[in-house]
Design an enzyme around this catalytic site. Sequence first.
Site, PDB file in Angstrom:
ATOM      1  N   HIS A 168       0.651  -1.279  -0.315  1.00  0.00           N
ATOM      2  CA  HIS A 168      -0.256   0.344   0.227  1.00  0.00           C
ATOM      3  C   HIS A 168       0.857   0.949   0.145  1.00  0.00           C
ATOM      4  O   HIS A 168       1.667   1.096   0.630  1.00  0.00           O
ATOM      5  CB  HIS A 168      -1.154   0.435   1.211  1.00  0.00           C
ATOM      6  CG  HIS A 168      -2.150   1.428   1.436  1.00  0.00           C
ATOM      7  ND1 HIS A 168      -3.250   0.954   0.271  1.00  0.00           N
ATOM      8  CD2 HIS A 168      -1.827   2.185   1.187  1.00  0.00           C
ATOM      9  CE1 HIS A 168      -4.084   1.880   0.956  1.00  0.00           C
ATOM     10  NE2 HIS A 168      -3.330   2.768   1.481  1.00  0.00           N
TER      11      HIS A 168
ATOM     12  N   ARG B 238       5.496   6.905  -8.134  1.00  0.00           N
ATOM     13  CA  ARG B 238       5.805   5.470  -7.351  1.00  0.00           C
ATOM     14  C   ARG B 238       7.304   4.689  -7.999  1.00  0.00           C
ATOM     15  O   ARG B 238       7.868   3.967  -7.145  1.00  0.00           O
ATOM     16  CB  ARG B 238       5.120   5.505  -6.610  1.00  0.00           C
ATOM     17  CG  ARG B 238       3.855   6.234  -5.804  1.00  0.00           C
ATOM     18  CD  ARG B 238       2.673   4.843  -6.152  1.00  0.00           C
ATOM     19  NE  ARG B 238       1.656   5.243  -6.812  1.00  0.00           N
ATOM     20  CZ  ARG B 238       0.593   3.827  -6.869  1.00  0.00           C
ATOM     21  NH1 ARG B 238       0.243   3.881  -6.024  1.00  0.00           N
ATOM     22  NH2 ARG B 238       0.121   4.656  -8.833  1.00  0.00           N
TER      23      ARG B 238
ATOM     24  N   ASP C  44       2.603   9.004 -12.399  1.00  0.00           N
ATOM     25  CA  ASP C  44       3.049   8.528 -11.469  1.00  0.00           C
ATOM     26  C   ASP C  44       4.099   7.989 -11.483  1.00  0.00           C
ATOM     27  O   ASP C  44       4.818   8.511 -12.445  1.00  0.00           O
ATOM     28  CB  ASP C  44       2.163   7.233 -11.674  1.00  0.00           C
ATOM     29  CG  ASP C  44       2.304   6.283 -10.002  1.00  0.00           C
ATOM     30  OD1 ASP C  44       3.470   6.011  -9.732  1.00  0.00           O
ATOM     31  OD2 ASP C  44       1.218   5.147 -10.949  1.00  0.00           O
TER      32      ASP C  44
END
Length: 536
Positions: free
Chosen positions: A361, A446, A444
């Site tokens: 997560h 990440r 994104d």
Amino acid sequence: MAMSQSHDTAALLQEILASVKSLKLDQTQLADTVEAINGRVNILAGVKQSRDGIVHDAAVPSPKIPPMAASPNLQPMASSPRMIPKGHHPRESVHSIDGSGTQANGTSQSTSPPPRQSSNAHSKIVITTHPEQADPLPNHWGNADATKRGPVVVARSPSTIRRRNAIGAHGGSYSIYYALAVASQQLNTDHKPDYTNTEPAANIGPFPAWGDPKKIVAMDPFGHLAPWLYKDIIRDENVEIRPTIAVTRAHMKVPELEEAVRKGRLVPDGKICINPQGELNVTKFAVEPVWYLPGVAERFAIDEGTLRRALFECTGGSYPELVTRSDIKLFLPPIGGLTVYCFGDPSKMSDASVKLALRVHDECNGSDVFGSDICTCRPYLIFGIEEAVKEAQRGGSGVVIYFRKEGRALGEVTKYLVYNARKRGSDKASEYFKRTENIAGVKDMRFQALMPDVLHWLGITKIDRMMSMSDMKHDAIVQQGIPILERVPIPEEMIPEDSRVEIDAKIHAGYFTTGKVMTYEELDQVHGRAWDDVDH
């Protein structure tokens, strides 16, 4: 024909030689610029100290950094006398934050405001170093023997600065608060941590991946044991070595878990799910990042020099040793780390004979903590915890890993700007990623390539059930040789209405689903909730 080929070869060699000379010139100019800045800052620091009336206390020995043998043109590192700052309080007194307090004998001190505090820095500011000026402790990354591998050393205290083998600072982004504590004299830089009774609350490893420099490049596999593995170096060589991982045990209480017990989804067993309130037993692992730069570069299919330059330039030049110390291969970046939440026996995480359920997560403060319904983050996190607990109760292992990558690692400010653009527009699922790209330039950041390292560190060799729809997370894990046997999407009933824009857009873009993938025309009809008043 042969003469033509010879001429072409000679021209190519001349072009290569010219490029090499240009690179050497650029490197020389960069080194000269850094040295010039270093000298200017040292001059300014000396002027300020003279104005502030800071003098060296002869009672305090000046720690020296002895110069090493170097070329005739190389200037040795300056010695760094320790200054006694204004307003310095003796250790015998106990102070509150406002400067008042009591003496060791119990008598009261003056409550008058403390004088303005001056810099307690050394007289010389060392902006950067070069290989000839240091004697770093060896670190052979990827060696399975902790003693032969060597510690990670990053502190800049006088006794340690020449022995550093890492760039950056402990604490990630929290290193800035450390600096504030030092600057405001709330923290004595001479403080030495007392690690009595701080040993890990659970045993972990060692595992084969700890000795594979391609499996773990973003964390120190021996980080949870550093003060004990290298205690002789700490004692005998007066080198500061800190842990980058801590392991503890705790109870977890989340409101939705009490509801899960009440509805029968979770059953208290007195061990993992302790009581009818859904209270859980959990083992927690906090991990700070430690990057092995050659390995990180390889993961991203770029050369190490390109990585070092980008890190240097995109952090405002905060870490010049990234470009001046190619001999140092470790970097403690100023970013958030991760936390592992293990339900059940931690030793079962590495036991391939039992099943493992996993949720990876990425942080979402608005949803995870404050319950925003514009995304599925908190519901999916709760679902992941429930499934992890159930797997542990069945005799397997349940793991939730929480990464600090707020707003897809774009940050919360960018995320809220995107929210504004969405809510002041049509907020269509078909435009979901476009809104982010318009503001951030990328959808994104990440970059899940480094995420699987913690799985290797935990000894996980297979994942039976993964509570995730992310194609990026799935691909990163599988590419690192860890099979995922089942992917589990978030249940439909747990998806908030206003988050349909997000989840339907992600499914259309490639996220895993067992349901329908919408066409673009259908996606264009999915709208989020509008603001009642755009001026609020």
